[in-house]
Each structure stands twice: as structure tokens, then as C-alpha cells.
Design a protein around this motif. Structure first.
Motif, PDB file in Angstrom:
ATOM      1  N   VAL A  66       9.969 -45.234 -34.786  1.00  0.00           N
ATOM      2  CA  VAL A  66       8.756 -46.057 -34.781  1.00  0.00           C
ATOM      3  C   VAL A  66       8.587 -46.747 -33.428  1.00  0.00           C
ATOM      4  CG1 VAL A  66       7.703 -48.123 -35.759  1.00  0.00           C
ATOM      5  CG2 VAL A  66       8.711 -46.402 -37.269  1.00  0.00           C
ATOM      6  N   THR A  67       9.705 -47.237 -32.883  1.00  0.00           N
ATOM      7  CA  THR A  67       9.630 -47.924 -31.588  1.00  0.00           C
ATOM      8  C   THR A  67       9.103 -46.983 -30.502  1.00  0.00           C
ATOM      9  OG1 THR A  67      11.595 -49.129 -32.288  1.00  0.00           O
ATOM     10  CG2 THR A  67      10.942 -49.339 -29.976  1.00  0.00           C
ATOM     11  N   VAL A  68       9.666 -45.765 -30.474  1.00  0.00           N
ATOM     12  CA  VAL A  68       9.235 -44.824 -29.436  1.00  0.00           C
ATOM     13  C   VAL A  68       7.756 -44.483 -29.577  1.00  0.00           C
ATOM     14  CG1 VAL A  68       9.493 -42.461 -28.611  1.00  0.00           C
ATOM     15  CG2 VAL A  68      11.507 -43.834 -29.066  1.00  0.00           C
ATOM     16  N   ILE A  69       7.321 -44.213 -30.817  1.00  0.00           N
ATOM     17  CA  ILE A  69       5.914 -43.856 -31.035  1.00  0.00           C
ATOM     18  C   ILE A  69       4.992 -45.006 -30.633  1.00  0.00           C
ATOM     19  CG2 ILE A  69       4.196 -43.296 -32.790  1.00  0.00           C
ATOM     20  CD1 ILE A  69       5.949 -40.968 -32.210  1.00  0.00           C
ATOM     21  N   GLN A  70       5.387 -46.243 -30.979  1.00  0.00           N
ATOM     22  CA  GLN A  70       4.587 -47.405 -30.595  1.00  0.00           C
ATOM     23  C   GLN A  70       4.515 -47.543 -29.079  1.00  0.00           C
ATOM     24  OE1 GLN A  70       2.585 -49.662 -32.215  1.00  0.00           O
ATOM     25  NE2 GLN A  70       2.773 -48.001 -33.695  1.00  0.00           N
ATOM     26  N   LEU A  71       5.631 -47.236 -28.420  1.00  0.00           N
ATOM     27  CA  LEU A  71       5.654 -47.307 -26.958  1.00  0.00           C
ATOM     28  C   LEU A  71       4.668 -46.310 -26.362  1.00  0.00           C
ATOM     29  CD1 LEU A  71       9.338 -47.780 -25.744  1.00  0.00           C
ATOM     30  CD2 LEU A  71       7.321 -49.145 -25.169  1.00  0.00           C
ATOM     31  N   ILE A  72       4.679 -45.075 -26.898  1.00  0.00           N
ATOM     32  CA  ILE A  72       3.750 -44.059 -26.392  1.00  0.00           C
ATOM     33  C   ILE A  72       2.311 -44.547 -26.555  1.00  0.00           C
ATOM     34  CG2 ILE A  72       2.841 -41.737 -26.774  1.00  0.00           C
ATOM     35  CD1 ILE A  72       5.622 -40.875 -27.614  1.00  0.00           C
ATOM     36  N   GLU A  73       2.024 -45.089 -27.732  1.00  0.00           N
ATOM     37  CA  GLU A  73       0.685 -45.605 -28.007  1.00  0.00           C
ATOM     38  C   GLU A  73       0.294 -46.706 -27.016  1.00  0.00           C
ATOM     39  OE1 GLU A  73      -1.638 -44.950 -30.413  1.00  0.00           O
ATOM     40  OE2 GLU A  73      -2.894 -46.704 -30.063  1.00  0.00           O
ATOM     41  N   ALA A  74       1.226 -47.651 -26.810  1.00  0.00           N
ATOM     42  CA  ALA A  74       0.891 -48.815 -25.987  1.00  0.00           C
ATOM     43  C   ALA A  74       0.865 -48.486 -24.494  1.00  0.00           C
ATOM     44  CB  ALA A  74       1.885 -49.941 -26.254  1.00  0.00           C
ATOM     45  N   VAL A  75       1.775 -47.615 -24.068  1.00  0.00           N
ATOM     46  CA  VAL A  75       1.911 -47.376 -22.620  1.00  0.00           C
ATOM     47  C   VAL A  75       0.981 -46.262 -22.138  1.00  0.00           C
ATOM     48  CG1 VAL A  75       3.522 -46.697 -20.800  1.00  0.00           C
ATOM     49  CG2 VAL A  75       4.274 -48.203 -22.630  1.00  0.00           C
ATOM     50  N   VAL A  76       0.724 -45.281 -22.997  1.00  0.00           N
ATOM     51  CA  VAL A  76      -0.098 -44.153 -22.544  1.00  0.00           C
ATOM     52  C   VAL A  76      -1.505 -44.184 -23.137  1.00  0.00           C
ATOM     53  CG1 VAL A  76      -0.254 -41.649 -22.364  1.00  0.00           C
ATOM     54  CG2 VAL A  76       1.991 -42.757 -22.342  1.00  0.00           C
ATOM     55  N   LEU A  77      -1.600 -44.174 -24.463  1.00  0.00           N
ATOM     56  CA  LEU A  77      -2.906 -43.936 -25.081  1.00  0.00           C
ATOM     57  C   LEU A  77      -3.851 -45.129 -24.968  1.00  0.00           C
ATOM     58  CD1 LEU A  77      -1.801 -41.853 -28.173  1.00  0.00           C
ATOM     59  CD2 LEU A  77      -2.835 -41.081 -26.052  1.00  0.00           C
ATOM     60  N   LYS A  78      -3.338 -46.338 -25.216  1.00  0.00           N
ATOM     61  CA  LYS A  78      -4.226 -47.499 -25.143  1.00  0.00           C
ATOM     62  C   LYS A  78      -4.822 -47.700 -23.754  1.00  0.00           C
ATOM     63  CE  LYS A  78      -3.573 -50.781 -28.847  1.00  0.00           C
ATOM     64  NZ  LYS A  78      -2.552 -51.730 -29.319  1.00  0.00           N
ATOM     65  N   PRO A  79      -3.984 -47.641 -22.683  1.00  0.00           N
ATOM     66  CA  PRO A  79      -4.581 -47.767 -21.350  1.00  0.00           C
ATOM     67  C   PRO A  79      -5.624 -46.688 -21.062  1.00  0.00           C
ATOM     68  CG  PRO A  79      -2.209 -48.017 -21.231  1.00  0.00           C
ATOM     69  CD  PRO A  79      -2.523 -47.594 -22.630  1.00  0.00           C
ATOM     70  N   LEU A  80      -5.375 -45.462 -21.521  1.00  0.00           N
ATOM     71  CA  LEU A  80      -6.364 -44.400 -21.325  1.00  0.00           C
ATOM     72  C   LEU A  80      -7.672 -44.753 -22.031  1.00  0.00           C
ATOM     73  CD1 LEU A  80      -4.321 -41.080 -21.696  1.00  0.00           C
ATOM     74  CD2 LEU A  80      -5.383 -42.012 -19.640  1.00  0.00           C
ATOM     75  N   ASP A  81      -7.539 -45.291 -23.222  1.00  0.00           N
ATOM     76  CA  ASP A  81      -8.700 -45.696 -23.994  1.00  0.00           C
ATOM     77  C   ASP A  81      -9.482 -46.790 -23.273  1.00  0.00           C
ATOM     78  OD1 ASP A  81     -10.316 -45.462 -26.178  1.00  0.00           O
ATOM     79  OD2 ASP A  81      -9.251 -46.979 -27.339  1.00  0.00           O
ATOM     80  N   ARG A  82      -8.734 -47.771 -22.765  1.00  0.00           N
ATOM     81  CA  ARG A  82      -9.387 -48.884 -22.051  1.00  0.00           C
ATOM     82  C   ARG A  82     -10.093 -48.368 -20.799  1.00  0.00           C
ATOM     83  NH1 ARG A  82      -5.015 -52.277 -20.850  1.00  0.00           N
ATOM     84  NH2 ARG A  82      -4.297 -51.958 -22.977  1.00  0.00           N
ATOM     85  N   HIS A  83      -9.434 -47.431 -20.117  1.00  0.00           N
ATOM     86  CA  HIS A  83     -10.025 -46.853 -18.905  1.00  0.00           C
ATOM     87  C   HIS A  83     -11.357 -46.183 -19.242  1.00  0.00           C
ATOM     88  CE1 HIS A  83     -10.124 -45.033 -14.955  1.00  0.00           C
ATOM     89  NE2 HIS A  83     -10.377 -43.864 -15.514  1.00  0.00           N
ATOM     90  N   ALA A  84     -11.395 -45.513 -20.399  1.00  0.00           N
ATOM     91  CA  ALA A  84     -12.609 -44.793 -20.783  1.00  0.00           C
ATOM     92  C   ALA A  84     -13.761 -45.751 -21.075  1.00  0.00           C
ATOM     93  CB  ALA A  84     -12.332 -43.933 -22.010  1.00  0.00           C
ATOM     94  N   LYS A  85     -13.427 -47.000 -21.430  1.00  0.00           N
ATOM     95  CA  LYS A  85     -14.488 -47.924 -21.823  1.00  0.00           C
ATOM     96  C   LYS A  85     -14.858 -48.908 -20.728  1.00  0.00           C
ATOM     97  CE  LYS A  85     -13.533 -47.788 -26.746  1.00  0.00           C
ATOM     98  NZ  LYS A  85     -12.433 -48.151 -27.624  1.00  0.00           N
ATOM     99  N   ARG A  86     -14.312 -48.721 -19.527  1.00  0.00           N
ATOM    100  CA  ARG A  86     -14.462 -49.761 -18.508  1.00  0.00           C
ATOM    101  C   ARG A  86     -15.917 -50.001 -18.126  1.00  0.00           C
ATOM    102  NH1 ARG A  86     -13.853 -45.136 -16.364  1.00  0.00           N
ATOM    103  NH2 ARG A  86     -14.579 -44.544 -14.309  1.00  0.00           N
ATOM    104  N   TRP A  87     -16.760 -48.982 -18.241  1.00  0.00           N
ATOM    105  CA  TRP A  87     -18.145 -49.129 -17.792  1.00  0.00           C
ATOM    106  C   TRP A  87     -19.046 -49.730 -18.839  1.00  0.00           C
ATOM    107  CZ3 TRP A  87     -21.186 -46.218 -20.972  1.00  0.00           C
ATOM    108  CH2 TRP A  87     -20.549 -45.163 -21.643  1.00  0.00           C
ATOM    109  N   ARG A  88     -18.501 -49.910 -20.070  1.00  0.00           N
ATOM    110  CA  ARG A  88     -19.359 -50.454 -21.122  1.00  0.00           C
ATOM    111  C   ARG A  88     -19.544 -51.947 -20.968  1.00  0.00           C
ATOM    112  NH1 ARG A  88     -20.097 -46.597 -25.042  1.00  0.00           N
ATOM    113  NH2 ARG A  88     -18.539 -44.956 -24.970  1.00  0.00           N
ATOM    114  N   ARG A  89     -20.661 -52.411 -21.485  1.00  0.00           N
ATOM    115  CA  ARG A  89     -20.935 -53.834 -21.427  1.00  0.00           C
ATOM    116  C   ARG A  89     -19.970 -54.610 -22.278  1.00  0.00           C
ATOM    117  NH1 ARG A  89     -27.088 -55.179 -22.266  1.00  0.00           N
ATOM    118  NH2 ARG A  89     -27.015 -53.286 -23.478  1.00  0.00           N
TER     119      ARG A  89
END
Lengths: 246, 247
Positions: free
Chosen positions: B224-247
Motif C-alpha cells: 500500500v505504501t509503495v502504491i500510494q507513493l507512486i500515486e503521490a509522486v508521479v500521477l498527482k503531479p502529472l494531473d496537476r500539470h495537466a490542469k495548470r491552465w484552468r481557471r
């Protein structure tokens, strides 16, 4: 600088369920002089946008041809759509730079942004801009590619009157700095008289040439509403079919 | 309840306290105390067993994830652009979406033998229809206005892909990736349990047969720890990057 010949023999949409073949344009022949500002005036839904899309090469399913008179070279076309159509995930500046053809000097962009009052907003994303600002960005983009022909499809519709007037003035200003042929579509006769060298009236579908009028008001007098109004009344009383249509 | 009184640390300690309290009260091998579990976790890590099996499972996860995402995206984009084919294959998608994961896994092992290939194939087949459906949605929703703009300004093919199409698909791809990870890591354990002789699933099966609950919990915590790390370190930042131009 060349004149531009537009010959559309037939543009029809194939029959779909529930409706027959729709003939949008029939036997429309226009000639635009080099550097001329022409307004196309016609009722809503008469196929003006269709015509611009044919000229821009977005739709190739038609009979006829569009060419520049002397050289036969392909036209470089700037297109300002009814809505701004900016890429929301690119900044204002990126939106403009992306549209520039390779090898084209990007220097005029700074000047255009400056004239349009957008220098401060270059690094903004389009969603954070007002509609009036987005329109100005789209205008800069269309001008920046230094087109031989600029197409404008009711670009100032749904702007409030003062904003629309301001953007119209900016349009004329940058156009006079670097004159090129403009084809401007509108259903607003006052707007057309304010902007154009020549008005071309188009019929309801199947769209064809109805009438044309040269606007002889000097550019310096165009801001005076009375001049425009007098011209408009003279035009309508002389051609009642136009007032019926609009 | 005001949330600032309960920051994550406090809530984690409360969880451990309840667990420890229950273990103390029950005093049964079915629920070992947290201290026992963490000791097992430590020993298994030192002996290299845990890193080995966790590594194997993560490798399988990576391979099947990449395969499912790339195949699924291609199919999704293709179907999203071709209405007739889409209508034709829609039923197939519905069928594949509704086949239980366990059935695919068993069939893969029956057809391809108890091999690595069968294991990966089972995971990919389970995940694929999800990716196709999500990405197809994105490809259908491509903005015609912007495509026309690109055409009018004579964007080249690559420019159109990179600046007009890709940014529109990106949120759908990220969405597919996030739900994908969540789905795949659950399925992969069953795949390993049924037909592999290494990996987390295999280890858990072994612990189950030996009634080693501490082992099961220790491995679960690590995973669970490893999967959460992948989510927090890789996927969430990618998601945030994709939304940077939104209001």
C-alpha cells in the motif's frame, strides 16, 4: 499584392435523412482588389461562414476555384473566426507564435500586442481573459502571419458596443499599417459601412451576388455616427430589397 | 468536528491505537499487534524476501500497465474517430468490460499455460477495455473548432498532434492511468496467487496456508505504501500539470 478571384459555381450539402440536398451557394463570383477591405453583408444563415470556410480551404467539397489573380500562387490566409478559438492550454504568446509559418519574422508580434494593449497579458492563459481580450488576441494571431487575405467572420458579435467600437478602431489601425485584402462578414450594416471600402450584399440561400456599393465616406469621417447613418439611409431608400433582407 | 484538530498524523496514531488495543484484548494469532507486524516487516526487508517479491510484482505491474495503456489508447483514439467501427465494436467492449477478472485470469492460464506471458496477458485484458472506453470518450470530444483553426493556419501534422490533440486527450489519459493503477494492482495479486511462484500474491498465499497473519499484514503495509507513493509522486503531479491552465 495581387487581386483575388473567387468563383464558386456550386456548393451543396448532400441529402441527409429528413432533408433533401441543401444548395448553400450557387454561381457566386467575386473579385477582390489588392489591399481592398470588403464587407460581405447578408442575412443570418445565408451561408457566409460556409463561403469563408471554402476560401480558407477547410472545406474542399465544392465546384469552382479560388485563386490569386496574377501569380496563381497559393494565398496566405489569416482567419478570425466568430469565436476566438485560442488553444486554452497555451499562453497568449504561444497561441500567436504557433500560428506563424516557419521562417516568418516574429517581430511584428511585439508591435501588434503593444497596439492591442496585450503586452502585459502575453504569458496569461486564454481562460483568464475577457471575451474582448480574447478577440484581440485572435486578431493579433490573424495579423501576425502577414496574410495576403484576411478572413473575418462576424468577429465582433456579442461584444458590448464600446468594446466592439474600440476593437474595430484597432483593426483599422493595424490594417492601415500593413494594407492587405480583407473579407469581412457581418449582418450589421452600420458596422459594414464603418469598416469597408466596398459592400457586397448576398442573397438568402442558395447564396449568390445581390448588389454591391462602394463606401465613399473618407476614413477620417467614419467615426462620426451621423455620416454612417446618412449613408445607411440613402442606401436603404435606394435599395428597399436590402432593408427587407436585414 | 473541526478538521484541523485531526491532522493526518493524529488520525494515523488513532488507527494504530485501536488496532493495538483490539490485538491486546483479543490476544489471538488472528490479529497480531502492530509492533509484531512492523517487526516482521523489518525482518522480511532485511532478509531480502520482501524487496524481491515486491520488486517482481511491481515489474509485472509496470509491464502490464504500459501495455494496457498504450494498446488501449491507440484503440480508444481510433474508435473515437471512426463512428461506424465504434458502433460495430461497442458490444465487444461491453462484453469485455463485464467479464469478471477471475474468469479472464483462469482462461489465460488454461489457454497459455502457467507462464509469465499468461499472467501479463490476464492483467492487460482486464484493464484494456477501461482504457479504451475512457480514451474513446476523449477522442470523441475533440474540439472541431480548434481542429479547423489548426487547419486554417496550416499547422503541420506534428504541430497539430502536439499542441491541439494531445492536450485534449491528456486529462483522459491521466484519468485512465490513475484508475488503471488502482485496478491493476488488485488484479495482479490474484494472478500471482493462482499461477505464479513468486511475487506478492504468491507470498500472501503462502502466509495464508501457514496462517501467518503478521506476514500478510506486513506485506500489505509495504505494498500500500509503495502504491500510494507512486500515486503521490508521479500521477498527482502529472494531473496537476495537466490542469495548470484552468481557471
Amino acid at each position: 499584392m495581387t487581386r483575388i478571384l473567387i468563383d464558386i459555381d456550386l456548393k451543396a450539402y448532400p441529402a441527409k435523412r429528413g432533408s433533401g440536398v441543401h444548395v448553400a451557394i450557387k454561381d457566386l463570383h467575386l473579385e477582390l482588389a489588392a489591399g481592398e477591405f470588403v464587407c460581405l453583408v447578408g442575412p443570418s444563415g445565408c451561408g457566409k461562414t460556409t463561403l469563408l470556410n471554402l476560401i480558407a480551404g477547410l472545406d474542399t467539397q465544392f465546384e469552382g476555384r479560388i485563386q490569386s489573380g496574377e501569380t496563381g500562387k497559393p494565398l496566405r490566409i489569416g482567419y478570425m473566426f466568430q469565436n476566438p478559438r485560442l488553444l486554452p492550454w497555451r499562453t497568449v504568446r504561444e497561441n500567436i507564435d504557433l500560428a506563424l509559418p516557419e521562417g516568418l519574422d516574429g517581430k511584428p508580434v511585439d508591435h501588434l500586442l503593444d497596439v492591442m494593449g496585450l503586452s502585459q497579458s502575453q504569458s496569461q492563459y486564454p481562460e483568464r481573459l475577457s471575451l474582448g481580450m480574447s478577440r484581440r488576441v485572435a486578431l493579433v494571431r490573424a495579423f501576425a502571419i502577414q496574410p495576403t487575405l484576411l478572413l473575418m467572420d462576424e468577429p465582433f458579435v456579442s461584444l458590448d458596443a464600446p468594446t466592439a467600437r474600440k476593437v474595430r478602431q484597432l483593426l483599422i489601425r493595424v490594417w492601415q499599417e500593413r494594407p492587405h485584402t480583407v473579407l469581412f462578414v457581418t449582418h450589421d450594416l452600420r458596422e459594414a459601412i464603418t469598416l469597408a471600402d466596398r459592400l457586397i450584399f448576398l442573397s438568402p440561400p442558395p447564396m449568390s451576388f445581390l448588389h454591391e456599393v462602394a463606401v465613399d465616406i473618407p476614413r477620417s469621417e467614419r467615426e462620426k455616427e451621423t455620416e454612417v447613418e446618412v449613408f445607411r439611409n440613402r442606401l436603404i431608400s435606394g435599395h428597399p430589397e436590402i432593408s427587407m433582407m436585414l | 468536528m473541526r478538521s484541523d484538530f485531526f491532522p493526518p498524523i493524529v488520525s494515523a496514531f488513532l488507527f494504530l491505537a485501536i488496532w493495538g488495543g483490539l490485538a491486546f484484548l483479543l490476544d489471538s494469532p488472528a490479529l497480531p499487534a502492530p509492533s509484531v507486524v512492523f517487526q516482521v516487516l523489518y525482518q522480511e526487508t532485511l532478509s531480502g524476501q520482501l524487496p524481491y517479491h515486491l520488486g517482481i510484482t511491481l515489474a509485472r505491474l509496470l509491464v502490464s500497465f504500459v501495455l494496457a495503456m498504450s494498446l488501449g489508447s491507440l484503440m480508444g483514439i481510433f474508435l473515437g474517430q471512426h463512428e461506424k467501427l465504434d458502433r460495430f465494436f461497442d458490444n465487444w467492449l461491453v462484453i469485455f468490460l463485464n467479464i469478471p477478472a477471475l474468469v479472464t485470469i483462469i482462461l489465460c492460464y488454461v489457454w497459455f499455460g502457467l507462464s509469465e506471458l499468461a499472467a501479463i496477458a490476464a492483467v492487460v485484458v482486464n484493464k484494456l477495455p477501461n482504457v479504451v472506453v475512457t480514451v474513446r470518450e476523449g477522442a470523441r470530444a475533440l474540439d472541431r473548432d480548434l481542429m479547423e483553426m489548426a487547419q486554417a493556419f496550416q499547422f503541420k501534422r506534428w504541430k497539430t498532434l502536439r499542441h491541439v490533440v494531445w492536450p485534449q486527450l491528456y486529462p483522459y489519459l491521466i484519468g485512465a492511468a490513475r484508475t488503471g493503477i488502482a485496478l491493476i494492482w488488485k488484479i495482479i495479486l490474484v494472478v500471482e496467487l493462482l499461477g505464479r511462484n513468486n511475487g506478492m500474491g504468491y507470498q500472501l498465499h503462502l502466509f495464508f496456508q501457514m496462517f501467518n497473519v503478521a506476514g500478510i499484514l506486513a506485506y500489505t503495509i509495504a505494498f500500500v505504501t509503495v502504491i500510494q507513493l507512486i500515486e503521490a509522486v508521479v500521477l498527482k503531479p502529472l494531473d496537476r500539470h495537466a490542469k495548470r491552465w484552468r481557471r
